[in-house]
Design an enzyme around this catalytic site. Structure first.
Site, short mmCIF file in Angstrom:
data_model
loop_
_atom_site.label_atom_id
_atom_site.label_comp_id
_atom_site.label_asym_id
_atom_site.label_seq_id
_atom_site.Cartn_x
_atom_site.Cartn_y
_atom_site.Cartn_z
CB ALA A 203 -0.95 0.01 1.20
CG ASP A 326 3.61 4.80 6.93
OD1 ASP A 326 2.78 3.88 6.85
OD2 ASP A 326 4.83 4.61 6.85
CD1 TRP A 414 10.92 -4.41 10.09
CD2 TRP A 414 11.04 -6.38 11.13
NE1 TRP A 414 12.15 -4.94 9.82
CE2 TRP A 414 12.24 -6.15 10.45
CE3 TRP A 414 10.90 -7.56 11.85
CZ2 TRP A 414 13.30 -7.06 10.45
CZ3 TRP A 414 11.95 -8.47 11.88
CH2 TRP A 414 13.13 -8.22 11.18
CG HIS A 631 20.40 0.64 -4.23
ND1 HIS A 631 21.52 -0.16 -4.27
CD2 HIS A 631 19.53 0.09 -5.11
CE1 HIS A 631 21.34 -1.13 -5.15
NE2 HIS A 631 20.13 -1.01 -5.67
CG MET A 670 19.26 -5.31 -9.91
SD MET A 670 19.01 -3.80 -8.94
CE MET A 670 18.54 -2.64 -10.23
#
Length: 705
Positions: A203, A326, A414, A631, A670
């Site tokens: 989401a 968020d 988390w 990255h 990747m």
């Protein structure tokens, strides 16, 4: 040219060698039967096994074992270590019948003899090759589950797979969402009463409507599904719960999906036969865009209780009504029985992103108490009568930018907290950062998803330490009854490891500075420290084999920590050279680790570089939406993926095109970006070359000092 591309491509590896190995032997599996495994998963079980992500149904991350205790932990030593290939090592292991199981990389399950460290078998679901654009979000599996001789793992491409714990062979596989849907799985499945349940993420990057699905643990047959937000009313509602929830939304919310994904937290209340879901953010984050700034938007950022047999709605508690920051509620939820005001209460406890610690009656979803466990400047308090936050003026950023704490990273992410029934305390890996939100110029009319799994929030934001802050996080010991802090240990980094408490009066936690620590559960005093020679994010576990207690943790940086590479740079965590190891300890262990080579980022040689401001700025925008999630922000990596300022492949346009556009390294993790044209990828390359030039300049200055 082919050999040149292969050599340069190796410098940009993202996923490592996730290849199946021939089974060396089978693992011995205890035959307890369904009733026996129900008993092992109860919070009061003996602790000889650790069969689930949080050990038991109640997700307490507590081991009752006390052979290792505050009196002898100084004698704890390394028994064995097992090196792992490149890929995500930040995953919670489990231990059953003297065998450790874990899913490192992209859900590659390994079985290891717990006493010796001998690899027994490997199962590779080949998730990168199957994931397509889903590979652009997520980092692999955070954990697995065990039930009655089978292991369960979710994959990036959406499969839920059952594997025979003895042989490592696949038993069944279920596709939990469409292959072309922009969803992915990174959280651990949970098992309960012969069933296995899984959600998904997505989401933050696509118009996703969240749901969870329960399957029969033996056959993989779908049993029920519960959507967490309503869909298009014109198509009808799946349940009365969705019809009720739709009344809290406005506009044509379904065109943006709604969000509410259950990407991490699921807890089973066996006493009441309830499944508790911790739901995520809205899609997009910005409430003004998502729902015209109106309504609570159920069941975003909520704890939702379902009947475990049918998936029918029972109750909910919404942590952030009308969520727009968020501040999702997807962090782990612990069950406990607490005596509050003289009354024994069955509670669920959680420390979500928004910085308040919640104690909720799990029989009806009513708030008992909520108090801040870090500095919170977005809300004054949580009203105990209504259960709603009392927000600070202007915090919804509708008229101007606003700065507050905590952040979308969360006051708790988390890596799980732990609850000790012995001490009565909760131990939280807390994060202390600030964020500035700015939605200037963003409206419902000009909003659009970036497409193909690109980060899209509907608001600009900047996360950083507060002015003058040396501390970015804490290990907080919290009294859930008094709703107050007992002790707090400051941390130099923000993304510290998951926590385990034990019956020996100990709390274990790893850190990005490569230390693995044991603290006194009552006082917080450091009792033992081990140099793991690698950052630790994963939660530790403890178990018993042949009368000996062991502690196991997996070292190495992975998952979402890499997005905030600038805040991890001081720890010298390099994707290519960092150690990834399973570490197992016991009293009297005498094993050692090889030395760690200090790392400092060194820019690639780029003699033909000429700055191009226009192209670099265009490339920076693409990089931030597509590449930074792995990255690192400002192209400073945190260990989740290579630091591209140091990769020679960036200096070679053909090698860069082969890897990024053509997908030369998909099997290594990747993603392929075939939907980006030559001009777009050249602009990304221009930005990375600019960042490498800045690194060369700063390196020259440091060398001259």
């Amino acid at each position: 040219m082919q050999s040149k591309l292969i050599g340069l491509a190796a410098l940009l590896l993202l996923g490592g060698c996730n290849r199946s190995q021939p089974a060396e032997t089978t693992a011995a599996v205890a035959d307890l039967g369904p009733q026996g495994w129900r008993a092992q998963l109860t919070d009061g079980s003996d602790g000889r096994d650790w069969p689930g992500f949080g050990r038991t149904y109640g997700e307490q991350h507590f081991s009752p074992l006390d052979q290792i205790n505050a009196g002898n932990v100084g004698e704890l030593g390394l028994v064995w270590s097992l090196d792992l290939p490149a890929g995500n090592p930040a995953t919670g292991p489990i231990a059953v019948g003297g065998v450790i199981y874990f899913a490192a990389g992209y859900s590659v399950i390994r079985a290891v003899d717990a006493a010796t460290g001998r690899l027994l078998w490997t199962f590779d679901p080949k998730a990168p090759e199957a994931s397509g654009h889903k590979l652009r979000q997520g980092w692999g599996s955070r954990g697995i589950a065990y039930w009655n001789g089978k292991l369960y793992t979710g994959t990036q491409d959406g499969r839920l797979i059952a594997v025979d714990a003895r042989t490592g062979r696949q038993v069944w596989s279920a596709q939990t969402f469409g292959r072309d849907e922009q969803r992915f799985i990174s959280g651990p499945p949970r098992v309960f009463d012969g069933k296995v349940i899984i959600g998904h993420g997505g989401a933050d990057a696509a118009p996703i409507r969240g749901y969870v699905t329960a399957y029969d643990a033996e056959s993989g047959r779908q049993l029920w599904r519960f959507h967490t937000v309503p869909g298009n009313p014109a198509e009808g509602f799946e349940s009365p719960a969705m019809e009720m929830a739709a009344k809290t939304w406005s506009g044509d919310w379904w065109t943006n999906g709604g969000g509410g994904t259950v990407w991490n937290a699921i807890t089973y209340d066996a006493e009441q036969d309830l499944i508790l879901l911790g739901t995520g953010n809205g899609a997009p984050w910005n409430h003004q865009i998502r729902s015209e700034g109106k309504g609570d938007n159920l069941f975003l950022c909520s704890i939702v209780a379902l009947d475990a047999k049918t998936g029918a709605y029972r109750w909910h508690y919404q942590i952030n009504p009308g969520e727009t920051w968020d501040f999702n509620a997807a962090m782990d939820m612990e069950l406990a029985d607490l005596t509050i005001d003289g009354q024994r209460r069955k509670v669920v406890m959680t420390a979500p992103k928004n910085g308040f610690f919640y104690v909720i009656d799990r029989t009806n979803g009513r708030l008992i108490s909520a108090e801040p466990f870090v500095e919170t400047t977005w809300a004054k308090r949580i009203d105990r009568e209504t259960g709603r936050p009392v927000e600070e003026p202007g915090v919804r950023y509708t008229e101007r930018p606003t700065t507050f704490r905590p952040t979308p990273v969360g006051a708790h992410s988390w890596p799980p907290m732990a609850f000790s029934p012995q001490s009565g305390l909760v131990y939280i890996p807390a994060i202390d950062l600030q964020v500035t939100f700015d939605a200037t110029g963003m409206t419902r009319e000009n909003f659009s998803w970036s497409g193909n799994m690109g980060l899209t929030s509907g608001v600009g934001y900047r996360v950083e330490p507060g002015p003058g802050d040396d501390t970015q996080g804490y290990l907080v010991a919290w009294d859930p009854i008094r709703q107050e802090q007992r002790w707090r240990i400051p941390m130099a980094g923000h993304f510290n490891g998951g926590v385990m408490a034990t019956g020996g009066g100990l709390v274990f936690q790893g850190h990005p500075d490569s230390t693995f620590n044991a603290y006194d559960a009552t006082t917080g005093r450091s009792l033992w420290e081990f140099d793991a020679r690698a950052a630790i994010v994963a939660p530790p576990i403890s178990y018993m084999v042949n009368g000996r207690q062991y502690v196991t943790v997996i070292a190495g940086m992975g998952t979402s920590g890499g997005l905030f590479g600038p805040m991890l740079e001081k720890f010298g965590i390099d994707y290519r050279t960092q150690a990834r190891r399973v570490l197992t300890f016991a009293i009297g262990g005498r094993a050692t680790l090889p030395p760690k080579t200090p790392y400092r980022a060194a820019a690639f040689a780029d003699p033909g570089y000429t700055p191009n401001e226009r192209m670099a700025r265009a490339g920076e925008a693409i990089f931030n939406g597509r590449c930074a999630v792995c990255h690192g922000g400002a192209a400073i990596a945190g260990g989740t993926a290579p630091d591209l300022r140091t990769s020679a492949a960036v200096a070679d346009p053909d090698a860069f095109w082969s890897i990024v556009h053509d997908g030369a390294l998909v099997s290594a993790g990747m993603p392929q970006f075939e939907d980006h044209n030559r001009e777009q990828l050249e602009s990304v390359r221009a930005y990375l070359r600019e960042r490498a030039a800045a690194l060369r300049t700063s390196g020259a200055r440091q060398a001259a000092r």
